[in-house]
Design an enzyme around this catalytic site. Sequence first.
Site, PDB file in Angstrom:
ATOM      1  N   HIS A   1      -4.290   1.679   7.952  1.00 33.87           N
ATOM      2  CA  HIS A   1      -2.904   2.162   7.954  1.00 33.87           C
ATOM      3  C   HIS A   1      -2.753   3.330   6.964  1.00 33.87           C
ATOM      4  O   HIS A   1      -2.143   4.359   7.283  1.00 33.87           O
ATOM      5  CB  HIS A   1      -1.985   0.988   7.585  1.00 33.87           C
ATOM      6  CG  HIS A   1      -0.537   1.299   7.446  1.00 33.87           C
ATOM      7  ND1 HIS A   1       0.438   0.774   8.285  1.00 33.87           N
ATOM      8  CD2 HIS A   1       0.154   2.079   6.563  1.00 33.87           C
ATOM      9  CE1 HIS A   1       1.626   1.221   7.921  1.00 33.87           C
ATOM     10  NE2 HIS A   1       1.488   2.011   6.874  1.00 33.87           N
ATOM     11  N   GLU A   2      -3.344   3.178   5.764  1.00 37.58           N
ATOM     12  CA  GLU A   2      -3.199   4.222   4.732  1.00 37.58           C
ATOM     13  C   GLU A   2      -4.030   5.461   5.060  1.00 37.58           C
ATOM     14  O   GLU A   2      -3.576   6.599   4.842  1.00 37.58           O
ATOM     15  CB  GLU A   2      -3.586   3.673   3.350  1.00 37.58           C
ATOM     16  CG  GLU A   2      -2.821   2.445   2.882  1.00 37.58           C
ATOM     17  CD  GLU A   2      -1.317   2.573   2.950  1.00 37.58           C
ATOM     18  OE1 GLU A   2      -0.796   3.697   3.023  1.00 37.58           O
ATOM     19  OE2 GLU A   2      -0.635   1.527   2.955  1.00 37.58           O
TER      20      GLU A   2
ATOM     21  N   CYS B   1       5.964  -0.320   7.532  1.00 28.73           N
ATOM     22  CA  CYS B   1       5.667   0.915   6.797  1.00 28.73           C
ATOM     23  C   CYS B   1       6.896   1.304   5.984  1.00 28.73           C
ATOM     24  O   CYS B   1       8.006   1.300   6.513  1.00 28.73           O
ATOM     25  CB  CYS B   1       5.303   2.042   7.768  1.00 28.73           C
ATOM     26  SG  CYS B   1       4.846   3.576   6.937  1.00 28.73           S
ATOM     27  N   LEU B   2       6.669   1.643   4.720  1.00 30.82           N
ATOM     28  CA  LEU B   2       7.794   2.017   3.860  1.00 30.82           C
ATOM     29  C   LEU B   2       8.474   3.295   4.354  1.00 30.82           C
ATOM     30  O   LEU B   2       9.618   3.553   3.990  1.00 30.82           O
ATOM     31  CB  LEU B   2       7.313   2.203   2.412  1.00 30.82           C
ATOM     32  CG  LEU B   2       6.801   0.917   1.736  1.00 30.82           C
ATOM     33  CD1 LEU B   2       6.158   1.248   0.394  1.00 30.82           C
ATOM     34  CD2 LEU B   2       7.941  -0.082   1.556  1.00 30.82           C
TER      35      LEU B   2
ATOM     36  N   HIS C   1      -2.226   7.568   7.364  1.00 31.59           N
ATOM     37  CA  HIS C   1      -1.227   8.417   6.696  1.00 31.59           C
ATOM     38  C   HIS C   1      -1.859   9.719   6.189  1.00 31.59           C
ATOM     39  O   HIS C   1      -1.247  10.795   6.279  1.00 31.59           O
ATOM     40  CB  HIS C   1      -0.612   7.699   5.495  1.00 31.59           C
ATOM     41  CG  HIS C   1       0.547   6.803   5.804  1.00 31.59           C
ATOM     42  ND1 HIS C   1       1.704   7.253   6.406  1.00 31.59           N
ATOM     43  CD2 HIS C   1       0.752   5.485   5.550  1.00 31.59           C
ATOM     44  CE1 HIS C   1       2.559   6.234   6.512  1.00 31.59           C
ATOM     45  NE2 HIS C   1       2.007   5.150   6.011  1.00 31.59           N
TER      46      HIS C   1
ATOM     47  N   GLY D   1       0.846  -1.193   0.000  1.00 36.13           N
ATOM     48  CA  GLY D   1       0.000   0.000   0.000  1.00 36.13           C
ATOM     49  C   GLY D   1       0.877   1.237   0.000  1.00 36.13           C
ATOM     50  O   GLY D   1       2.066   1.164   0.350  1.00 36.13           O
TER      51      GLY D   1
ATOM     52  N   GLN E   1       3.425   9.818   1.318  1.00 36.22           N
ATOM     53  CA  GLN E   1       4.700   9.103   1.439  1.00 36.22           C
ATOM     54  C   GLN E   1       5.665   9.450   0.304  1.00 36.22           C
ATOM     55  O   GLN E   1       6.861   9.208   0.423  1.00 36.22           O
ATOM     56  CB  GLN E   1       4.477   7.577   1.496  1.00 36.22           C
ATOM     57  CG  GLN E   1       3.783   7.152   2.800  1.00 36.22           C
ATOM     58  CD  GLN E   1       3.606   5.660   2.881  1.00 36.22           C
ATOM     59  OE1 GLN E   1       2.640   5.136   2.347  1.00 36.22           O
ATOM     60  NE2 GLN E   1       4.531   4.960   3.508  1.00 36.22           N
TER      61      GLN E   1
HETATM   62  O1  GNR Z   1       4.012  -2.566   2.515  1.00 33.83           O
HETATM   63  C1  GNR Z   1       3.365  -2.414   3.559  1.00 33.83           C
HETATM   64  N1  GNR Z   1       3.026  -3.502   4.303  1.00 33.83           N
HETATM   65  C2  GNR Z   1       2.128  -3.461   5.359  1.00 33.83           C
HETATM   66  C3  GNR Z   1       2.080  -4.558   6.203  1.00 33.83           C
HETATM   67  C4  GNR Z   1       1.183  -4.583   7.242  1.00 33.83           C
HETATM   68  C5  GNR Z   1       0.352  -3.520   7.464  1.00 33.83           C
HETATM   69  C6  GNR Z   1       0.405  -2.409   6.645  1.00 33.83           C
HETATM   70  C7  GNR Z   1       1.283  -2.383   5.595  1.00 33.83           C
HETATM   71  S1  GNR Z   1       1.332  -0.995   4.551  1.00 33.83           S
HETATM   72  C8  GNR Z   1       3.001  -1.062   4.023  1.00 33.83           C
HETATM   73  C9  GNR Z   1       3.274   0.011   2.999  1.00 33.83           C
HETATM   74  C10 GNR Z   1       3.089   1.361   3.616  1.00 33.83           C
HETATM   75  O2  GNR Z   1       3.889   1.904   4.333  1.00 33.83           O
HETATM   76  N2  GNR Z   1       1.946   1.956   3.373  1.00 33.83           N
HETATM   77  O3  GNR Z   1       1.686   3.155   3.941  1.00 33.83           O
HETATM   78 NI    NI Z   2       2.850   3.192   5.790  1.00 33.65          NI
END
Ligand code: GNR
Ligand code: NI
Length: 185
Positions: A136-137, A94-95, A140, A46, A51
């Site tokens: 999660h997104e 999270c990236l 952000h 995601g 980001q």
């Molecule tokens: O790549 C991603 N893996 C992930 C694993 C578990 C819960 C959420 C994520 S999102 C993350 C990519 C990212 O940072 N998205 O904002």
């Molecule tokens: Ni993230």
Amino acid sequence: MAIRDILIIPDKRLRLKSEPVKAIDAEVRTLVADMFETMYAAPGIGLAAIQIGVPTRVVTMDLAGKEEAPQPQVFINPEIVSSSDEKSVYEEGCLSIPEYYEEVERPEKIKVTYLDLDGKTHEIEADGLLATCLQHEIDHLNGVLFLDHISKLKRDMVVKKFTKAAKKGVAPSLAKDKEPSHHIG
Ligand code: GNR
Ligand code: NI
């Protein structure tokens, strides 16, 4: 299309509240294309526009397994309209916080409204990985990181390591066994 740089904590832009998309125009379509290219290259499942430094309410996602055909999904102006009382725990990454993983508790099921690239409104019920990733997104888009859902002790440790590394211009080392031991040996 272009792969764009992913912002890493403690970059302050990750704390911005992103603005809604007003019109799905060529700029938004280019943003989405660049987000997919950046997300697949990372690789991640995601990505929120902030980001890559764009404070706009756009999310890309692909939850397909490695052996499956790609399943690219775009969520424009996503909104959580309801959340279950039941929670579930998932190990998140999270990236923008590379190589750090921690368990996060969130509502197990959510209802989300969003626009697709044609401007059509959708309402979906999400559970499992889709529910985790959407929360999660959408966090952000509101300047919230998964660190904000874990203990202050863990959060402070991670922020400190990334802040130190950013000052030195090196990659942070999060592994405990990378610290020299003065007591053993
Ligand atoms: O790549 C991603 N893996 C992930 C694993 C578990 C819960 C959420 C994520 S999102 C993350 C990519 C990212 O940072 N998205 O904002
Ligand atoms: Ni993230």
